[in-house]
Design a protein around this motif. Structure first.
Motif, short mmCIF file in Angstrom:
data_model
loop_
_atom_site.label_atom_id
_atom_site.label_comp_id
_atom_site.label_asym_id
_atom_site.label_seq_id
_atom_site.Cartn_x
_atom_site.Cartn_y
_atom_site.Cartn_z
N ALA A 16 42.36 11.59 -31.46
CA ALA A 16 42.00 12.91 -30.64
C ALA A 16 40.41 13.61 -31.65
CB ALA A 16 42.60 13.74 -30.57
N TRP A 17 40.32 13.25 -32.76
CA TRP A 17 39.65 13.87 -33.43
C TRP A 17 38.39 13.45 -33.63
CZ3 TRP A 17 36.38 13.14 -37.57
CH2 TRP A 17 35.52 14.04 -38.47
N LEU A 18 38.09 12.34 -33.54
CA LEU A 18 36.86 11.57 -33.00
C LEU A 18 37.03 11.60 -31.72
CD1 LEU A 18 37.49 8.02 -34.63
CD2 LEU A 18 36.23 9.46 -35.90
N TRP A 19 37.16 11.71 -30.75
CA TRP A 19 36.82 12.13 -29.39
C TRP A 19 36.21 13.17 -29.00
CZ3 TRP A 19 35.59 8.85 -25.39
CH2 TRP A 19 35.59 9.88 -24.19
N GLY A 25 27.64 15.35 -28.79
CA GLY A 25 26.52 15.08 -28.51
C GLY A 25 26.62 13.12 -28.49
N ASP A 26 25.18 12.68 -29.12
CA ASP A 26 25.13 11.51 -29.04
C ASP A 26 25.74 10.55 -30.48
OD1 ASP A 26 23.23 11.01 -26.72
OD2 ASP A 26 21.20 11.33 -27.82
N SER A 31 27.89 7.67 -37.60
CA SER A 31 27.54 9.02 -38.10
C SER A 31 29.10 9.40 -37.59
CB SER A 31 27.28 10.04 -36.66
OG SER A 31 27.54 9.05 -35.43
N LEU A 32 30.37 8.62 -37.10
CA LEU A 32 31.79 8.71 -36.96
C LEU A 32 32.54 8.12 -38.06
CD1 LEU A 32 32.08 7.95 -32.73
CD2 LEU A 32 31.97 10.46 -34.14
N THR A 33 31.65 7.14 -38.13
CA THR A 33 32.20 6.26 -39.34
C THR A 33 32.28 8.04 -41.01
OG1 THR A 33 31.90 4.03 -39.53
CG2 THR A 33 32.65 5.25 -41.27
N GLU A 34 30.54 8.45 -41.13
CA GLU A 34 30.83 9.63 -42.06
C GLU A 34 31.71 10.65 -41.85
OE1 GLU A 34 26.75 12.58 -43.42
OE2 GLU A 34 26.44 10.20 -43.13
N ALA A 35 31.37 11.48 -40.47
CA ALA A 35 32.43 12.12 -40.37
C ALA A 35 34.38 12.06 -40.89
CB ALA A 35 32.26 12.82 -38.84
N LEU A 36 34.66 11.49 -40.23
CA LEU A 36 35.77 10.65 -40.65
C LEU A 36 36.03 10.71 -41.78
CD1 LEU A 36 38.73 9.79 -39.64
CD2 LEU A 36 37.81 7.31 -39.23
N CYS A 37 34.99 10.45 -42.50
CA CYS A 37 35.05 10.30 -44.47
C CYS A 37 35.74 11.85 -45.43
CB CYS A 37 34.16 9.49 -45.10
SG CYS A 37 34.46 7.83 -45.19
N VAL A 61 37.78 0.74 -21.77
CA VAL A 61 38.76 1.36 -20.31
C VAL A 61 37.27 2.05 -19.61
CG1 VAL A 61 41.12 1.91 -21.25
CG2 VAL A 61 38.95 3.43 -21.74
N ASN A 62 36.32 1.72 -20.34
CA ASN A 62 35.20 2.29 -19.36
C ASN A 62 35.20 4.12 -19.59
OD1 ASN A 62 34.12 -0.08 -18.37
ND2 ASN A 62 35.46 0.23 -17.03
N VAL A 63 35.50 4.42 -20.92
CA VAL A 63 35.33 5.68 -20.46
C VAL A 63 34.30 6.21 -21.40
CG1 VAL A 63 37.35 6.63 -20.39
CG2 VAL A 63 37.18 6.06 -22.42
N ILE A 64 33.54 5.67 -22.00
CA ILE A 64 32.05 5.55 -22.53
C ILE A 64 30.82 4.34 -22.41
CG2 ILE A 64 32.75 6.92 -24.46
CD1 ILE A 64 32.16 4.79 -26.60
N GLU A 65 30.02 4.32 -22.36
CA GLU A 65 29.30 3.54 -22.34
C GLU A 65 29.18 2.49 -23.44
OE1 GLU A 65 25.82 4.38 -20.15
OE2 GLU A 65 27.15 4.58 -18.06
#
Length: 65
Positions: A16-19, A25-26, A31-37, A61-65
């Motif tokens: 949920a935090w990653l979502w 934004g883009d 970038s998500l890996t860095e934010a998670l770390c 599940v087609n919630v992102i492309e």
């Protein structure tokens, strides 16, 4: 219109935090890996594997492309 519950996702706290981060934004897996770390005590290797897995699930599940 009717809701399609076939694409309903159940997210744990980290997913949920990653979502939330992704929705700001883009984003890239990197970038998500860095934010998670930055947010959690996790190795870059484990974070990247986790991010790649959740992004693949979102694509499946087609919630992102």
């Amino acid at each position: 219109g009717a809701l399609d519950f076939g694409k309903l996702l159940c997210l744990n706290e980290t997913a949920a935090w990653l979502w939330q981060k992704a929705s700001e934004g883009d984003f890239t897996i990197e970038s998500l890996t860095e934010a998670l770390c930055d947010e959690y005590e996790v190795s870059a290797e484990q974070a990247k594997a986790d991010v790649a897995a959740i992004v693949a699930e979102w694509q499946k599940v087609n919630v992102i492309e």
